[in-house]
Design a protein around this motif. Sequence first.
Motif, PDB file in Angstrom:
ATOM      1  N   LEU A   1      12.581   1.112  -4.119  1.00  0.00           N
ATOM      2  CA  LEU A   1      11.424   1.700  -4.784  1.00  0.00           C
ATOM      3  C   LEU A   1      11.361   1.251  -6.242  1.00  0.00           C
ATOM      4  CD1 LEU A   1       9.228   3.586  -3.675  1.00  0.00           C
ATOM      5  CD2 LEU A   1      10.394   5.476  -4.798  1.00  0.00           C
ATOM      6  N   GLY A   2      12.511   1.198  -6.913  1.00  0.00           N
ATOM      7  CA  GLY A   2      12.543   0.754  -8.301  1.00  0.00           C
ATOM      8  C   GLY A   2      12.175  -0.711  -8.447  1.00  0.00           C
ATOM      9  N   SER A   3      12.675  -1.551  -7.534  1.00  0.00           N
ATOM     10  CA  SER A   3      12.342  -2.977  -7.569  1.00  0.00           C
ATOM     11  C   SER A   3      10.854  -3.192  -7.322  1.00  0.00           C
ATOM     12  CB  SER A   3      13.151  -3.740  -6.514  1.00  0.00           C
ATOM     13  OG  SER A   3      14.543  -3.630  -6.765  1.00  0.00           O
ATOM     14  N   GLY A   4      10.305  -2.432  -6.392  1.00  0.00           N
ATOM     15  CA  GLY A   4       8.870  -2.528  -6.113  1.00  0.00           C
ATOM     16  C   GLY A   4       8.027  -2.105  -7.306  1.00  0.00           C
ATOM     17  N   LEU A   5       8.481  -1.092  -8.013  1.00  0.00           N
ATOM     18  CA  LEU A   5       7.754  -0.630  -9.200  1.00  0.00           C
ATOM     19  C   LEU A   5       7.762  -1.686 -10.295  1.00  0.00           C
ATOM     20  CD1 LEU A   5       6.282   1.523 -10.818  1.00  0.00           C
ATOM     21  CD2 LEU A   5       8.508   2.516 -11.409  1.00  0.00           C
ATOM     22  N   LEU A   6       8.915  -2.295 -10.529  1.00  0.00           N
ATOM     23  CA  LEU A   6       9.008  -3.349 -11.547  1.00  0.00           C
ATOM     24  C   LEU A   6       8.117  -4.536 -11.192  1.00  0.00           C
ATOM     25  CD1 LEU A   6      12.845  -3.342 -12.327  1.00  0.00           C
ATOM     26  CD2 LEU A   6      10.989  -2.434 -13.752  1.00  0.00           C
TER      27      LEU A   6
ATOM     28  N   GLY B   1     -10.375   6.567 -25.082  1.00  0.00           N
ATOM     29  CA  GLY B   1     -11.631   5.832 -25.046  1.00  0.00           C
ATOM     30  C   GLY B   1     -11.611   4.590 -24.182  1.00  0.00           C
ATOM     31  N   LEU B   2     -10.795   4.593 -23.125  1.00  0.00           N
ATOM     32  CA  LEU B   2     -10.711   3.452 -22.222  1.00  0.00           C
ATOM     33  C   LEU B   2     -11.389   3.781 -20.894  1.00  0.00           C
ATOM     34  CD1 LEU B   2      -7.011   2.326 -22.789  1.00  0.00           C
ATOM     35  CD2 LEU B   2      -9.077   1.365 -23.815  1.00  0.00           C
ATOM     36  N   SER B   3     -11.723   2.756 -20.159  1.00  0.00           N
ATOM     37  CA  SER B   3     -12.357   2.926 -18.857  1.00  0.00           C
ATOM     38  C   SER B   3     -11.320   3.245 -17.792  1.00  0.00           C
ATOM     39  CB  SER B   3     -13.111   1.652 -18.468  1.00  0.00           C
ATOM     40  OG  SER B   3     -13.444   1.677 -17.096  1.00  0.00           O
ATOM     41  N   PHE B   4     -11.463   4.397 -17.151  1.00  0.00           N
ATOM     42  CA  PHE B   4     -10.551   4.774 -16.074  1.00  0.00           C
ATOM     43  C   PHE B   4     -10.666   3.796 -14.916  1.00  0.00           C
ATOM     44  CE2 PHE B   4     -10.329   6.808 -11.881  1.00  0.00           C
ATOM     45  CZ  PHE B   4      -8.986   7.096 -11.828  1.00  0.00           C
ATOM     46  N   TYR B   5     -11.885   3.482 -14.510  1.00  0.00           N
ATOM     47  CA  TYR B   5     -12.078   2.593 -13.368  1.00  0.00           C
ATOM     48  C   TYR B   5     -11.531   1.196 -13.639  1.00  0.00           C
ATOM     49  CZ  TYR B   5     -14.985   5.941 -10.850  1.00  0.00           C
ATOM     50  OH  TYR B   5     -15.434   7.036 -10.160  1.00  0.00           O
ATOM     51  N   ARG B   6     -11.708   0.728 -14.853  1.00  0.00           N
ATOM     52  CA  ARG B   6     -11.225  -0.610 -15.172  1.00  0.00           C
ATOM     53  C   ARG B   6      -9.700  -0.687 -15.095  1.00  0.00           C
ATOM     54  NH1 ARG B   6     -12.584  -3.939 -20.732  1.00  0.00           N
ATOM     55  NH2 ARG B   6     -11.954  -5.991 -19.995  1.00  0.00           N
ATOM     56  N   LEU B   7      -9.037   0.335 -15.634  1.00  0.00           N
ATOM     57  CA  LEU B   7      -7.573   0.355 -15.569  1.00  0.00           C
ATOM     58  C   LEU B   7      -7.091   0.591 -14.146  1.00  0.00           C
ATOM     59  CD1 LEU B   7      -4.816   0.251 -16.836  1.00  0.00           C
ATOM     60  CD2 LEU B   7      -5.090   2.626 -17.579  1.00  0.00           C
ATOM     61  N   ALA B   8      -7.756   1.511 -13.426  1.00  0.00           N
ATOM     62  CA  ALA B   8      -7.359   1.803 -12.052  1.00  0.00           C
ATOM     63  C   ALA B   8      -7.520   0.573 -11.158  1.00  0.00           C
ATOM     64  CB  ALA B   8      -8.181   2.962 -11.504  1.00  0.00           C
ATOM     65  N   ALA B   9      -8.585  -0.207 -11.400  1.00  0.00           N
ATOM     66  CA  ALA B   9      -8.796  -1.416 -10.615  1.00  0.00           C
ATOM     67  C   ALA B   9      -7.713  -2.448 -10.892  1.00  0.00           C
ATOM     68  CB  ALA B   9     -10.175  -1.997 -10.913  1.00  0.00           C
ATOM     69  N   LEU B  10      -7.280  -2.538 -12.144  1.00  0.00           N
ATOM     70  CA  LEU B  10      -6.182  -3.448 -12.487  1.00  0.00           C
ATOM     71  C   LEU B  10      -4.877  -3.021 -11.821  1.00  0.00           C
ATOM     72  CD1 LEU B  10      -6.776  -4.138 -16.284  1.00  0.00           C
ATOM     73  CD2 LEU B  10      -6.841  -5.812 -14.434  1.00  0.00           C
ATOM     74  N   LEU B  11      -4.685  -1.715 -11.698  1.00  0.00           N
ATOM     75  CA  LEU B  11      -3.460  -1.185 -11.113  1.00  0.00           C
ATOM     76  C   LEU B  11      -3.428  -1.275  -9.590  1.00  0.00           C
ATOM     77  CD1 LEU B  11      -3.049   2.057 -13.259  1.00  0.00           C
ATOM     78  CD2 LEU B  11      -1.569   0.053 -13.341  1.00  0.00           C
ATOM     79  N   ALA B  12      -4.598  -1.390  -8.959  1.00  0.00           N
ATOM     80  CA  ALA B  12      -4.691  -1.275  -7.506  1.00  0.00           C
ATOM     81  C   ALA B  12      -3.812  -2.270  -6.744  1.00  0.00           C
ATOM     82  CB  ALA B  12      -6.153  -1.400  -7.067  1.00  0.00           C
ATOM     83  N   PRO B  13      -3.839  -3.591  -7.037  1.00  0.00           N
ATOM     84  CA  PRO B  13      -2.979  -4.503  -6.267  1.00  0.00           C
ATOM     85  C   PRO B  13      -1.497  -4.163  -6.407  1.00  0.00           C
ATOM     86  CG  PRO B  13      -4.652  -5.735  -7.467  1.00  0.00           C
ATOM     87  CD  PRO B  13      -4.703  -4.324  -7.993  1.00  0.00           C
ATOM     88  N   GLY B  14      -1.060  -3.873  -7.636  1.00  0.00           N
ATOM     89  CA  GLY B  14       0.337  -3.525  -7.854  1.00  0.00           C
ATOM     90  C   GLY B  14       0.715  -2.218  -7.179  1.00  0.00           C
ATOM     91  N   ALA B  15      -0.211  -1.237  -7.205  1.00  0.00           N
ATOM     92  CA  ALA B  15       0.070   0.047  -6.564  1.00  0.00           C
ATOM     93  C   ALA B  15       0.264  -0.123  -5.060  1.00  0.00           C
ATOM     94  CB  ALA B  15      -1.068   1.025  -6.850  1.00  0.00           C
ATOM     95  N   LEU B  16      -0.536  -0.986  -4.450  1.00  0.00           N
ATOM     96  CA  LEU B  16      -0.390  -1.239  -3.016  1.00  0.00           C
ATOM     97  C   LEU B  16       0.914  -1.972  -2.722  1.00  0.00           C
ATOM     98  CD1 LEU B  16      -4.077  -2.197  -2.254  1.00  0.00           C
ATOM     99  CD2 LEU B  16      -2.837  -0.243  -1.313  1.00  0.00           C
ATOM    100  N   LEU B  17       1.284  -2.868  -3.612  1.00  0.00           N
ATOM    101  CA  LEU B  17       2.567  -3.560  -3.465  1.00  0.00           C
ATOM    102  C   LEU B  17       3.718  -2.566  -3.552  1.00  0.00           C
ATOM    103  CD1 LEU B  17       3.624  -6.464  -3.114  1.00  0.00           C
ATOM    104  CD2 LEU B  17       3.823  -6.587  -5.600  1.00  0.00           C
ATOM    105  N   TRP B  18       3.619  -1.629  -4.466  1.00  0.00           N
ATOM    106  CA  TRP B  18       4.633  -0.590  -4.595  1.00  0.00           C
ATOM    107  C   TRP B  18       4.658   0.299  -3.346  1.00  0.00           C
ATOM    108  CZ3 TRP B  18       4.563   4.420  -7.910  1.00  0.00           C
ATOM    109  CH2 TRP B  18       5.878   4.906  -8.041  1.00  0.00           C
ATOM    110  N   GLY B  19       3.464   0.544  -2.787  1.00  0.00           N
ATOM    111  CA  GLY B  19       3.399   1.320  -1.555  1.00  0.00           C
ATOM    112  C   GLY B  19       4.147   0.643  -0.421  1.00  0.00           C
ATOM    113  N   ALA B  20       4.023  -0.694  -0.337  1.00  0.00           N
ATOM    114  CA  ALA B  20       4.767  -1.440   0.681  1.00  0.00           C
ATOM    115  C   ALA B  20       6.271  -1.278   0.467  1.00  0.00           C
ATOM    116  CB  ALA B  20       4.369  -2.917   0.631  1.00  0.00           C
ATOM    117  N   ALA B  21       6.704  -1.304  -0.807  1.00  0.00           N
ATOM    118  CA  ALA B  21       8.120  -1.099  -1.112  1.00  0.00           C
ATOM    119  C   ALA B  21       8.565   0.295  -0.696  1.00  0.00           C
ATOM    120  CB  ALA B  21       8.366  -1.312  -2.604  1.00  0.00           C
ATOM    121  N   GLY B  22       7.687   1.281  -0.853  1.00  0.00           N
ATOM    122  CA  GLY B  22       8.014   2.646  -0.443  1.00  0.00           C
ATOM    123  C   GLY B  22       8.266   2.756   1.060  1.00  0.00           C
TER     124      GLY B  22
END
Length: 256
Positions: free
Chosen positions: A24-29, A110-131
């Motif tokens: 899980l830690g390796s996937g997060l990194l 003052g940042l865009s939630f959707y813009r940051l969430a969209a940037l995080l999405a591929p990595g979050a799914l990769l972390w999900g695979a590690a989980g």
Amino acid sequence: MMKRMVPILGRYGPFFFYSYTAILGSGLLLALGLTRGLARERIAPAWWHGVVLALAAGMLAGRAGFVASRPDYYRLHPGEIGWIWQGGLSYHAALPASLLTLWWWCRRHGLSFYRLAALLAPGALLWGAAGWLACYLEGCAYGRETTLGWLAADLPDSFGVYAVRYQTQLLGAAAFLVLALAIWRARQAVRPAALFWLALALVSVARALLSLWRGDPVAELAGWRLDTVADGVLAIAAAALLLATAARRGSLREDE
């Protein structure tokens, strides 16, 4: 038939090196490294502050939700409540906590939630695979018993009891890797808000389907696993919001 359950990778003096924590830690990194590459010159450099807060909120809420779902066990073993390194996180408690924390942080800065969430999405799914892979080694999120076939193998439950079970952990890891690739490829063509809702809808559908093969105990609602119901509701809600986003595409700004 394969047998896999490696909860402890090694021992260093009095300390144990748990496979769940390592994977899980390796996937997060790896996920954070991917997000850092995507975020260059596209969003404020302090984005990771919000991500750390969201992760902390998600981990705490996820552990609290897991403990709350097993009151009889943790009433007898209160000292194990904080043993997060051995597995035990509630996705449906962690998800809203992390998303709400990220939304709050973006709004405050003052940042865009959707813009940051969209940037995080591929990595979050990769972390999900590690989980899912971590659960394969730990024995959590195990499949229900079935007859031997290409989707099954001789696998343990979380107590180390072997039986022919669906390989839900490996199927989950494969599904999340495919979704990570799909969202990665869609990120250039799909606006941030639509990409966020698309990712959430696809993840929810995948989790709902996988839950039909899971054998770990969970509360039921009208004969259905509660996680199946929750993921089904999330999938419908995310799909509806995706359609709503597409319907107003002409007014949807890139920095929304």
